[in-house]
Design an enzyme around this catalytic site. Structure first.
Site, mmCIF file in Angstrom:
data_model
loop_
_atom_site.group_PDB
_atom_site.id
_atom_site.type_symbol
_atom_site.label_atom_id
_atom_site.label_comp_id
_atom_site.label_asym_id
_atom_site.label_seq_id
_atom_site.Cartn_x
_atom_site.Cartn_y
_atom_site.Cartn_z
ATOM 1 C CG HIS A 225 0.659 42.621 -66.389
ATOM 2 N ND1 HIS A 225 1.699 41.770 -66.223
ATOM 3 C CD2 HIS A 225 1.097 43.634 -67.169
ATOM 4 C CE1 HIS A 225 2.758 42.240 -66.887
ATOM 5 N NE2 HIS A 225 2.413 43.375 -67.459
ATOM 6 C CG ASP B 178 5.632 43.397 -69.469
ATOM 7 O OD1 ASP B 178 6.302 43.867 -70.398
ATOM 8 O OD2 ASP B 178 4.717 44.012 -68.898
ATOM 9 C CB SER C 246 2.597 40.772 -63.378
ATOM 10 O OG SER C 246 1.621 40.009 -64.013
#
Lengths: 190, 278
Positions: A37, A130, A10
């Site tokens: 992401h 996540d 991310s």
């Protein structure tokens, strides 16, 4: 035999992914499947950047596409990416997981069920949690979990969350992750 | 046996129970995402296992409605994937403009976001008066929500952005009323929309359609079911009729690909070929 490697990243992930992919050589046979992401607008740039950093072919994962060895795939923006039993990709627009879509959790969990102990999962830098639940399933199904050392990650939360929930088989600085993957892949072929 | 393998057995039994007890067949849904949805349902309903879900599906009258609502197509957005609406506006509608009456089928309408987006697009093209939109779903609960056309106002910034990128020519606020934290789509948009129950898995051909929209539904189906549904679409379209699917969907892995041709390489808008079997 290691058949696939799933990667979640991310915040700070783009440069971490470039560095990781740079370390893989042409002989690397496992499929590499990445969730990063990213804002929708930045996606094509991301594919180009990773292509420039990598000797392996890099492309966006397509719905129903058979997964090839030695190929690097990226989850498309705004879709979850899943692996089906026949080693093909599936997409979904179901609810966000950990506030994100694509989510590494969704990729990791489906890949773990398909590849079991033939899977390696890598959790890189990121500012959310996540990937942690997916990482736990990877390990419990016999896969190998590599977590970037939170102390040197640009954003430590994501690797730290994975460590808290799943532990790890290897906690490594970024520059030692690709060599570890090469080693795991080579051990598999021996 | 690992929990995940026990869950696979449970999901298979749950699927069997839905089919035998209620006639809903999820056997041809893509397994990985279907399992996720079923496990999500277990969590949302605070149940212990999929088996408990199965038990309630069999014995609990009325519980099936909750299950179907949760297992159907997820919520969408107004003007989701806006570039598709640009293609419809610029490439498809000018061609359809010559017809005195147009039938449009929006399959898998969920809460209706797409049907209303289509109504707005047609109004702005000056074509809405002679269009009939059939918006279908297999979930009655979803259809009831679609009929209401009420969405959370917090989504408005996203809708506005989508509408702008879709090339909207008016103001999105002109088509809905914002009250408290809700948006209500105006009644006039609903005038030519018929919301109806239709199950792509088990129901048949649907009228003489000029345009079919079915976006991000086929991604949840296995190959055989996808082919069945595409065959249904082909047979429901007039010759030269249009099919629009999601931007990440394609017909490349389908047996009916030759019955359609792609309009533009960048967007999944297809045209039924004149030679396709009726």
């Amino acid at each position: 035999m290691m058949e696939a490697c799933v990667v979640g990243a991310s915040t700070g992930g783009v440069s971490a992914l470039r560095s990781l992919l740079r370390g893989l050589d042409k002989g690397f046979r496992p499929s590499v499947i990445i969730v990063q992401h990213t804002a929708t607008e930045g996606f094509n740039v991301l594919v180009d950047l990773l292509r420039d950093s990598c000797v392996l072919p890099v492309s966006e994962a397509q719905s129903r596409e058979p997964i090839q060895p030695g190929h690097v795939y990226l989850a498309p923006p705004r879709y979850h990416l899943l692996v089906e039993r026949q080693q093909r990709f599936a997409l979904s627009v179901d609810e966000r997981v950990c506030h994100v879509r694509p989510a590494a959790d969704v990729l990791f969990q489906s890949a773990a069920e398909v590849w079991r102990d033939r899977l390696a999962a890598v959790v890189l830098t990121g500012a959310n949690d996540d990937g942690a639940r997916g990482a736990a399933l990877v390990r419990s199904l016999g896969g190998t979990l590599i977590v970037q050392d939170p102390q040197e990650a640009e954003a430590p939360e994501m690797p730290a969350a994975a460590l808290r929930l799943a532990g790890a088989d290897h906690v490594l600085p970024l520059n030692r992750i690709a060599p570890m993957l090469l080693k795991l892949a080579a051990r598999a072929n021996a | 046996m690992h929990l995940t393998d026990r869950q696979d057995i449970e999901v298979a039994l749950f699927t069997e129970a839905l089919r035998k007890r209620h006639g809903y067949d999820f056997g041809q849904y893509a397994p990985a995402s279907f399992k996720r949805r079923v496990l999500g349902l277990v969590t949302a309903l605070h149940l212990r296992s999929v088996s408990e879900l199965t038990e309630r599906v069999i014995h609990d009258e009325g519980f099936i409605h909750t299950v179907i609502e949760r297992l159907s197509v997820p919520v969408s957005e107004l003007f989701r994937e806006p570039q598709t609406f640009v293609a419809l506006r610029e490439r498809v509608l000018p061609d359809l403009a010559s017809y005195p009456h147009l039938n449009i089928w929006q399959a898998g309408c969920a809460h209706g976001e797409e049907a209303y987006s289509m109504a707005i697009l047609l109004r702005e093209a000056g074509m809405y008066e002679r269009c009939q939109i059939y918006a279908t779903d297999f979930s009655d609960a979803a259809l009831a929500k679609a009929q209401e056309g009420i969405y959370p106002a917090r989504e408005m910034p996203l809708y506005l952005e989508n509408y702008r990128k879709a090339g909207g020519t008016a103001r999105l606020q002109d088509y809905c009323t914002e009250k408290y934290d809700l948006l209500k789509m105006h009644d006039e948009l609903r005038a030519n929309i018929t919301f109806a129950n239709h199950n792509l898995v088990s129901d048949g051909v649907f009228g003489e359609m000029h345009l079919i929209l079915c976006r991000n539904v086929l991604i949840y189906f296995t190959d055989p079911l996808q082919d069945r549904v595409l065959g249904l679409f082909r047979d429901s379209l007039v010759r030269g009729g249009y099919l629009c699917i999601g931007i990440k969907e394609s017909l490349s892995f389908s047996g009916v690909a030759s019955d359609f041709h792609l309009l533009s390489r960048e967007l999944p808008v297809f045209r039924r070929t004149a030679t396709a079997a009726p």
